[in-house]
Design an enzyme around this catalytic site. Structure first.
Site, short mmCIF file in Angstrom:
data_model
loop_
_atom_site.label_atom_id
_atom_site.label_comp_id
_atom_site.label_asym_id
_atom_site.label_seq_id
_atom_site.Cartn_x
_atom_site.Cartn_y
_atom_site.Cartn_z
N LYS A 110 21.09 -10.58 4.53
CA LYS A 110 22.25 -10.31 3.68
C LYS A 110 22.10 -10.88 2.35
CE LYS A 110 24.33 -8.28 7.41
NZ LYS A 110 23.59 -8.65 8.82
C1 LIG Z 1 23.06 -7.54 9.74
C2 LIG Z 1 21.71 -8.03 10.25
C3 LIG Z 1 21.12 -7.12 10.95
C4 LIG Z 1 21.32 -5.48 10.96
O1 LIG Z 1 21.44 -4.86 9.45
P1 LIG Z 1 21.96 -3.61 9.37
O2 LIG Z 1 21.91 -3.33 7.82
O3 LIG Z 1 23.46 -3.84 9.77
O4 LIG Z 1 21.55 -2.66 10.14
C5 LIG Z 1 19.83 -7.29 11.69
N1 LIG Z 1 19.63 -8.59 11.60
C6 LIG Z 1 20.14 -9.53 11.18
C7 LIG Z 1 19.75 -10.95 11.27
C8 LIG Z 1 21.48 -9.33 10.38
O5 LIG Z 1 22.28 -10.43 9.86
#
Ligand SMILES: *Cc1c(COP(=O)(O)O)cnc(C)c1O
Length: 473
Positions: A110
């Site tokens: 993120k």
């Molecule tokens: C947010 C997240 C996901 C999922 O990603 P999306 O874009 O919501 O599908 C997977 N792994 C981790 C570690 C995350 O923080």
């Protein structure tokens, strides 16, 4: 570039407006009016660029002059990543690679979008004030706080369920000392936190006091900022002259949607594996057009514990050949009945590119252990599901398979240690995380109480100085 809503009843906006708006007023999600397309020659020209330059080039058609100096913002956003490649590739086997997306300040993918978003917000606001409110079950809140701390004009208030986020996740949020950051531990569940945020957005009295916005993954700018790493990985492995495939640990469908967008823009992607944990609604959908809700089950990969993947609406709109009325009808039906009735033709349109994969907790631990023994590679539970999906759904020979690693193993140390026997160390920039003082307030699951805290934080109330520091150890 203008953006339209997937439900067709909201005014078209430009990139800066979409950044601040988040959700469209008709309840839909903003998507580009048309998809930019890169020719093979244009893709070839991106080879060898440093990541920040590549990111600016790939995003340029979406931003379309709405912000000045996109390359400069990208350079600043990725300067502090702990790896000089920003998103390095690691080879596990012949034609099997891991794309490490966790070298940002909060150790989850993120950061790639959020670090840029913080800077985009600051520039688009140009000194005006904005309060970002969000609910988090862990990773999003930490990434948002880290990206927005100390930014001019911006206040950020993050609600998390008291005692229900991991210690690393909590400390990443509560040890940030900037005055514009507020952490509120709600006596309730993650759903309670989300309901409080929704109620604040719906409260016109609050909104007359504060200009509020959100940074959740329905924000188009976050998707846009995730497209470049698909280009980076594919270019490194021979694109545009050679196709690649990706396996993506999936929750809200934001990451894998960015992969779809990269394909739509001309990147040769042969396959996208949607890798799920036991909350496998998307895998069931792909296998049998069965998108029916079941209760969310907690797992070792909490950031994928989700049933309604909000970003799926963006893909649905495309599968329905951009029929907004039909998109709205199907989404409303899904909310009302807990089952999405996707027409067969639209479902079939998804088949050539996407395939599903699901793995439960036992399988996840087994994969972490197997991987460590086979190659010495330590994966966190989310990344391990992506890697298992990559191995299970490999395309034909000659097509490299790339698994997205979405979190650093030290973010989920208990599960990793149990499965591999190795305790993953926090990287140097976070080595003293357990020594840093925490700042957080515990608040009742009560709208008025939370609003008072948020207003005080934003300086809309003389009670500001009374914000107490509480020690959560
Ligand atoms: C947010 C997240 C996901 C999922 O990603 P999306 O874009 O919501 O599908 C997977 N792994 C981790 C570690 C995350 O923080």
């Amino acid at each position: 570039m203008r953006y339209v809503s997937t439900r067709g009843r909201a005014p078209a906006l430009d990139f800066g407006e979409v950044l601040l708006a988040g959700l469209a007023p008709d309840g839909g999600l903003y998507v580009p009016e048309s998809w930019p397309r890169f020719s093979a020659a244009e893709i070839r020209e991106l080879r060898g660029l440093p990541y920040a330059e590549l990111a600016a080039a790939v995003m340029a058609p979406f931003v379309d002059g709405a912000v000045a100096d996109l390359p400069g913002l990208c350079r600043a956003a990725y300067a502090d990543f702990a790896h000089c490649a920003v998103v390095p590739l690691v080879q596990l086997e012949t034609e099997l690679f891991v794309l490490e997306l966790f070298h940002g300040p909060t150790l989850a993918f993120k950061d790639l979008a959020m670090q840029l978003l913080g800077r985009l917000f600051e520039q688009v606001l140009d000194g005006e004030s904005l309060t970002i409110i969000g609910a988090t079950s862990g990773d999003t809140g930490a990434a948002a706080i880290e990206a927005l701390k100390g930014r001019r004009g911006i206040t950020i208030a993050i609600l998390h369920p008291e005692g229900r986020v991991s210690e690393v996740q909590r400390r990443q949020m509560t040890t940030v000392a900037a005055a514009n950051v507020g952490n509120f531990a709600i006596r309730g569940s993650f759903d309670d936190c989300q309901d409080l945020v929704k109620a604040m957005f719906a409260d016109q009295d609050l909104r007359s006091e504060l200009r509020v916005s959100a940074v959740n993954s329905i924000n188009w700018a976050r998707i846009a900022a995730q497209i470049p790493y698909y280009f980076a990985a594919a270019l490194a492995l021979g694109a545009p002259d050679r196709a690649v495939a990706f396996s993506v640990p999936t929750g809200n469908f934001g990451n894998v949607l960015a992969g779809w967008a990269a394909a739509r823009m001309g990147l040769p992607i042969a396959r996208l594996v949607i890798a799920c944990n036991r909350n496998d609604i998307l895998a069931r959908f792909l296998a049998a057009n069965d998108m029916s809700l079941r209760p969310v089950e907690p797992s070792l990969s909490p950031s994928m514990d989700i049933q309604v993947s909000s970003n799926f609406e963006r893909l649905l709109f495309e599968l329905l050949e951009r029929n907004a009325a039909e998109t709205e009808r199907i989404m409303r039906g899904f909310r009302a009945e807990g089952r999405m009735a996707v027409p067969d033709g639209a479902w079939r349109r998804m088949q050539p590119l996407f395939c599903g994969f699901a793995l439960d907790d036992a399988g996840t631990e087994a994969e972490i252990g197997r991987l460590y023994r086979a190659s010495g590679y330590l994966a966190d539970p989310h990344s391990a599901i992506g890697i298992a999906g990559a191995r299970a759904r490999r395309p034909e020979r000659g097509v490299a398979m790339i698994a997205a690693a979405t979190a650093h193993p030290a973010k989920f140390p208990a599960a990793v240690e149990r499965a591999s026997g190795v305790s993953p160390a926090l990287p140097a920039q976070l080595a003293d995380l357990y020594q840093r003082p925490e700042r957080c307030e515990v608040v009742a699951n009560d709208l008025a109480a939370v609003e008072a805290k948020v207003c005080a934080l934003a300086g809309k109330n003389p009670a500001r100085k009374s914000i107490a520091e509480s020690d959560m150890r």
